[in-house]
Design a protein around this motif. Structure first.
Motif, PDB file in Angstrom:
ATOM      1  N   GLY A  75      37.496  16.630  26.437  1.00 12.37           N
ATOM      2  CA  GLY A  75      36.037  16.626  26.364  1.00 12.37           C
ATOM      3  C   GLY A  75      35.476  15.221  26.208  1.00 12.37           C
ATOM      4  N   GLU A  76      36.185  14.370  25.467  1.00 15.07           N
ATOM      5  CA  GLU A  76      35.758  12.986  25.279  1.00 15.07           C
ATOM      6  C   GLU A  76      35.843  12.167  26.565  1.00 15.07           C
ATOM      7  N   LEU A  77      36.574  12.673  27.540  1.00 16.94           N
ATOM      8  CA  LEU A  77      36.653  12.018  28.851  1.00 16.94           C
ATOM      9  C   LEU A  77      35.494  12.448  29.754  1.00 16.94           C
ATOM     10  N   GLY A  78      34.659  13.382  29.267  1.00 21.86           N
ATOM     11  CA  GLY A  78      33.488  13.817  30.018  1.00 21.86           C
ATOM     12  C   GLY A  78      33.498  15.270  30.448  1.00 21.86           C
ATOM     13  N   SER A  79      34.543  16.011  30.121  1.00 21.27           N
ATOM     14  CA  SER A  79      34.631  17.413  30.541  1.00 21.27           C
ATOM     15  C   SER A  79      33.744  18.322  29.691  1.00 21.27           C
ATOM     16  N   THR A  80      33.063  19.233  30.356  1.00 18.50           N
ATOM     17  CA  THR A  80      32.319  20.274  29.648  1.00 18.50           C
ATOM     18  C   THR A  80      32.982  21.636  29.810  1.00 18.50           C
ATOM     19  N   SER A  81      33.790  21.795  30.832  1.00 21.43           N
ATOM     20  CA  SER A  81      34.423  23.093  31.109  1.00 21.43           C
ATOM     21  C   SER A  81      35.723  23.308  30.352  1.00 21.43           C
ATOM     22  N   ILE A  82      36.309  22.254  29.779  1.00 15.87           N
ATOM     23  CA  ILE A  82      37.612  22.389  29.139  1.00 15.87           C
ATOM     24  C   ILE A  82      37.573  23.363  27.969  1.00 15.87           C
ATOM     25  N   THR A  83      36.440  23.493  27.314  1.00 13.77           N
ATOM     26  CA  THR A  83      36.350  24.414  26.175  1.00 13.77           C
ATOM     27  C   THR A  83      36.482  25.864  26.614  1.00 13.77           C
ATOM     28  N   ASN A  84      36.145  26.158  27.867  1.00 14.03           N
ATOM     29  CA  ASN A  84      36.200  27.531  28.373  1.00 14.03           C
ATOM     30  C   ASN A  84      37.381  27.796  29.292  1.00 14.03           C
ATOM     31  N   LEU A  85      38.238  26.800  29.517  1.00 14.21           N
ATOM     32  CA  LEU A  85      39.360  26.971  30.430  1.00 14.21           C
ATOM     33  C   LEU A  85      40.300  28.043  29.891  1.00 14.21           C
ATOM     34  N   GLY A  86      40.574  29.037  30.726  1.00  6.83           N
ATOM     35  CA  GLY A  86      41.415  30.159  30.315  1.00  6.83           C
ATOM     36  C   GLY A  86      42.665  30.282  31.167  1.00  6.83           C
ATOM     37  N   PHE A  87      43.453  31.283  30.868  1.00  9.85           N
ATOM     38  CA  PHE A  87      44.716  31.551  31.533  1.00  9.85           C
ATOM     39  C   PHE A  87      44.555  31.589  33.045  1.00  9.85           C
ATOM     40  N   ARG A  88      45.293  30.740  33.740  1.00  8.08           N
ATOM     41  CA  ARG A  88      45.363  30.645  35.191  1.00  8.08           C
ATOM     42  C   ARG A  88      44.039  30.314  35.875  1.00  8.08           C
ATOM     43  N   ASP A  89      43.088  29.765  35.133  1.00  9.34           N
ATOM     44  CA  ASP A  89      41.844  29.302  35.758  1.00  9.34           C
ATOM     45  C   ASP A  89      42.136  28.096  36.638  1.00  9.34           C
ATOM     46  N   ASN A  90      41.419  28.011  37.758  1.00 12.60           N
ATOM     47  CA  ASN A  90      41.476  26.815  38.597  1.00 12.60           C
ATOM     48  C   ASN A  90      40.479  25.816  38.033  1.00 12.60           C
ATOM     49  N   TRP A  91      40.895  24.563  37.919  1.00  9.60           N
ATOM     50  CA  TRP A  91      40.011  23.546  37.331  1.00  9.60           C
ATOM     51  C   TRP A  91      40.344  22.192  37.917  1.00  9.60           C
ATOM     52  N   VAL A  92      39.312  21.462  38.349  1.00 11.17           N
ATOM     53  CA  VAL A  92      39.448  20.080  38.788  1.00 11.17           C
ATOM     54  C   VAL A  92      38.406  19.258  38.044  1.00 11.17           C
ATOM     55  N   PHE A  93      38.765  18.020  37.731  1.00 12.55           N
ATOM     56  CA  PHE A  93      37.912  17.203  36.883  1.00 12.55           C
ATOM     57  C   PHE A  93      38.125  15.725  37.191  1.00 12.55           C
ATOM     58  N   CYS A  94      37.032  14.986  37.211  1.00 15.04           N
ATOM     59  CA  CYS A  94      37.082  13.531  37.305  1.00 15.04           C
ATOM     60  C   CYS A  94      36.198  12.987  36.202  1.00 15.04           C
ATOM     61  N   GLY A  95      36.795  12.240  35.290  1.00  8.32           N
ATOM     62  CA  GLY A  95      36.056  11.656  34.174  1.00  8.32           C
ATOM     63  C   GLY A  95      36.549  10.258  33.914  1.00  8.32           C
ATOM     64  N   GLY A  96      36.305   9.785  32.717  1.00 13.54           N
ATOM     65  CA  GLY A  96      36.741   8.433  32.407  1.00 13.54           C
ATOM     66  C   GLY A  96      36.796   8.174  30.920  1.00 13.54           C
ATOM     67  N   LYS A  97      37.678   7.304  30.539  1.00 12.89           N
ATOM     68  CA  LYS A  97      37.789   6.888  29.144  1.00 12.89           C
ATOM     69  C   LYS A  97      36.632   5.956  28.827  1.00 12.89           C
ATOM     70  N   GLY A  98      35.883   6.285  27.784  1.00 10.91           N
ATOM     71  CA  GLY A  98      34.734   5.480  27.406  1.00 10.91           C
ATOM     72  C   GLY A  98      33.441   5.959  28.036  1.00 10.91           C
ATOM     73  N   ILE A  99      33.466   7.071  28.745  1.00 13.56           N
ATOM     74  CA  ILE A  99      32.265   7.605  29.378  1.00 13.56           C
ATOM     75  C   ILE A  99      31.281   8.017  28.277  1.00 13.56           C
ATOM     76  N   LYS A 100      30.021   7.730  28.491  1.00 12.78           N
ATOM     77  CA  LYS A 100      28.991   8.026  27.481  1.00 12.78           C
ATOM     78  C   LYS A 100      28.243   9.316  27.764  1.00 12.78           C
ATOM     79  N   THR A 101      28.462   9.898  28.946  1.00 12.45           N
ATOM     80  CA  THR A 101      27.795  11.147  29.323  1.00 12.45           C
ATOM     81  C   THR A 101      28.839  12.140  29.782  1.00 12.45           C
TER      82      THR A 101
END
Length: 107
Positions: A75-101
């Motif tokens: 989540g600190e890398l910018g993800s909002t969906s990681i809290t809801n990621l469940g068993f066998r969900d498909n998920w792709v994400f691009c974030g960054g270390k130090g992201i402020k949003t």
């Protein structure tokens, strides 16, 4: 960055780290969240340097072994969906270390 030909993808969460200034590939790893342990993922996430672009994608199951600490670090890398990621969900994400949003690049 990652492919079966390079043998650098696997079941769970696949991660590629890219230098945010040069675009150079820094590292690739995968973490088995079904049969593996979450501790190596947590330790890996803690070592990511500011300014690094972080690309993640799940294959098969990326959520079973995730705990609150791992979800918080992602989540600190910018993800909002990681809290809801469940068993066998498909998920792709691009974030960054130090992201402020929150990252707009997530599905």
């Amino acid at each position: 960055l990652m492919s079966g030909v390079k043998n650098n993808v696997g079941r769970g969460i696949n991660v590629a780290l890219v230098n945010g200034k040069t675009g150079e590939l820094l590292d690739t790893k995968f973490f088995d969240m079904w049969g593996g342990d979450v501790a190596p993922l947590i330790e890996f996430l803690k070592t990511i340097q500011d300014g690094t672009i972080v690309l993640m994608a799940t294959y098969d199951d990326g959520a079973t072994k995730l705990n609150e600490e791992a979800r918080k670090l992602i989540g600190e890398l910018g993800s909002t969906s990681i809290t809801n990621l469940g068993f066998r969900d498909n998920w792709v994400f691009c974030g960054g270390k130090g992201i402020k949003t929150k990252s707009p690049f997530e599905q």
